[in-house]
Design a protein around this motif. Structure first.
Motif, short mmCIF file in Angstrom:
data_model
loop_
_atom_site.label_atom_id
_atom_site.label_comp_id
_atom_site.label_asym_id
_atom_site.label_seq_id
_atom_site.Cartn_x
_atom_site.Cartn_y
_atom_site.Cartn_z
N VAL A 1 0.84 -1.20 0.00
CA VAL A 1 0.00 0.00 0.00
C VAL A 1 0.87 1.25 0.00
CG1 VAL A 1 -1.93 -1.13 1.19
CG2 VAL A 1 -0.21 0.08 2.53
N CYS A 2 0.30 2.35 -0.47
CA CYS A 2 1.02 3.63 -0.51
C CYS A 2 0.11 4.78 -0.11
CB CYS A 2 1.52 3.92 -1.93
SG CYS A 2 2.92 2.98 -2.49
N GLY A 3 0.75 5.82 0.40
CA GLY A 3 0.07 7.09 0.63
C GLY A 3 -0.73 7.16 1.91
N TRP B 1 -2.07 -0.94 -5.54
CA TRP B 1 -1.96 -0.72 -6.98
C TRP B 1 -3.28 -1.07 -7.67
CZ3 TRP B 1 -2.69 -2.97 -11.61
CH2 TRP B 1 -2.15 -2.30 -12.73
N ALA B 2 -3.91 -2.19 -7.28
CA ALA B 2 -5.17 -2.61 -7.91
C ALA B 2 -6.28 -1.58 -7.68
CB ALA B 2 -5.59 -3.98 -7.38
N TYR B 3 -6.34 -1.01 -6.49
CA TYR B 3 -7.33 0.03 -6.16
C TYR B 3 -7.09 1.23 -7.07
CZ TYR B 3 -10.01 3.05 -2.87
OH TYR B 3 -10.91 3.90 -2.28
N TRP B 4 -5.82 1.65 -7.17
CA TRP B 4 -5.47 2.79 -8.02
C TRP B 4 -5.86 2.50 -9.46
CZ3 TRP B 4 -1.21 2.73 -11.63
CH2 TRP B 4 -0.92 3.98 -12.19
N ALA B 5 -5.61 1.29 -9.93
CA ALA B 5 -5.97 0.91 -11.30
C ALA B 5 -7.48 0.97 -11.48
CB ALA B 5 -5.43 -0.48 -11.64
N ASP B 6 -8.24 0.42 -10.52
CA ASP B 6 -9.71 0.47 -10.60
C ASP B 6 -10.22 1.91 -10.51
OD1 ASP B 6 -10.18 -2.25 -10.93
OD2 ASP B 6 -10.40 -2.63 -8.78
N GLY B 7 -9.46 2.77 -9.86
CA GLY B 7 -9.82 4.18 -9.73
C GLY B 7 -9.42 5.02 -10.93
N PRO C 1 0.53 6.68 -17.05
CA PRO C 1 0.00 5.65 -16.15
C PRO C 1 0.85 4.37 -16.17
CG PRO C 1 -1.76 6.56 -17.50
CD PRO C 1 -0.46 7.14 -18.02
N GLN C 2 1.63 4.18 -17.23
CA GLN C 2 2.47 2.99 -17.34
C GLN C 2 3.83 3.15 -16.67
OE1 GLN C 2 0.51 4.01 -20.10
NE2 GLN C 2 -0.89 2.42 -19.43
N SER C 3 4.19 4.36 -16.27
CA SER C 3 5.50 4.55 -15.65
C SER C 3 5.53 3.89 -14.27
CB SER C 3 5.84 6.04 -15.54
OG SER C 3 5.22 6.62 -14.43
N GLU C 4 6.70 3.46 -13.87
CA GLU C 4 6.85 2.79 -12.58
C GLU C 4 6.51 3.70 -11.40
OE1 GLU C 4 10.37 0.49 -11.86
OE2 GLU C 4 10.45 -0.18 -13.94
N GLU C 5 6.68 4.99 -11.56
CA GLU C 5 6.46 5.94 -10.47
C GLU C 5 5.03 6.48 -10.40
OE1 GLU C 5 8.83 6.86 -13.01
OE2 GLU C 5 10.36 5.63 -12.03
N ALA C 6 4.23 6.27 -11.43
CA ALA C 6 2.90 6.89 -11.52
C ALA C 6 2.01 6.55 -10.32
CB ALA C 6 2.21 6.50 -12.82
N PHE C 7 1.94 5.28 -9.98
CA PHE C 7 1.11 4.84 -8.85
C PHE C 7 1.53 5.53 -7.56
CE2 PHE C 7 1.34 1.64 -5.33
CZ PHE C 7 0.04 1.80 -4.86
N ALA C 8 2.80 5.39 -7.19
CA ALA C 8 3.29 5.97 -5.92
C ALA C 8 3.16 7.49 -5.91
CB ALA C 8 4.73 5.55 -5.66
N ASN C 9 3.46 8.12 -7.04
CA ASN C 9 3.36 9.58 -7.10
C ASN C 9 1.93 10.04 -6.86
OD1 ASN C 9 6.09 9.85 -7.60
ND2 ASN C 9 5.86 10.14 -9.80
N CYS C 10 0.96 9.37 -7.50
CA CYS C 10 -0.43 9.77 -7.36
C CYS C 10 -0.94 9.54 -5.94
CB CYS C 10 -1.32 9.03 -8.36
SG CYS C 10 -3.10 9.35 -8.12
#
Length: 162
Positions: free
Chosen positions: A57-59, A65-71, A81-90
């Protein structure tokens, strides 16, 4: 001259109505109130805004990650959205994380506790247990922290229904 005035009046009226529709749609696309978001944040992490990723989990909302993807895989700035940092940054950004939650709730919002309405208690259960598991048991600590926060803000309307 009169026809020009009528044309301008009709055009202004149409633009005004379109603006109202966009405003109403923008509000209806955000089912979770600010108070509810704050209380979910408090219950899940103590609203610790230190950049954090661990245990999947992050933030400050502890989003997976799956929650972020569903969101909607929301991103900051020029992140792909494909960058490795996109999830953590958001999800480490309070606004991007909150918008991810709003999108997730638009997708999975439901009456989890069987009280006939969709409110902050349901959104908190969905956030913690997922869109398909929200009828499960919440931990005492999470529920107690949520309850205390909602009581502290009881003068504000936290029952935002569809």
């Amino acid at each position: 001259m009169a026809s020009n005035k009528l044309c301008c009046t009709l055009a202004f009226g149409a633009i005004f109505c379109l603006g109202l529709v966009v405003l109403i749609q923008a509000q209806s696309n955000k089912p979770v109130t600010d108070v509810c978001l704050g209380c979910i944040c408090e219950a899940i992490s103590g609203c610790n805004q230190t950049r954090y990723c661990g245990g999947g989990v992050c933030g400050l909302f502890r989003i997976t990650w799956a929650y972020w993807a569903d969101g909607g895989k929301l991103t900051l700035g020029n992140d792909s959205p494909q960058s490795e940092e996109a999830f953590a940054n958001c999800v480490n950004d309070p606004i991007c994380a909150a918008n991810t939650i709003q999108n997730y709730m638009n997708k999975f919002g439901q009456d989890c506790n069987g009280d006939g309405g969709v409110d902050c208690y349901d959104y908190a259960a969905i956030h913690k247990l997922g869109g398909y598991g929200c009828k499960g048991e919440l931990s005492y600590q999470y529920k107690n922290s949520l309850d205390q926060c909602l009581v502290a803000f009881s003068g504000l309307d936290v029952r935002n229904s569809f």
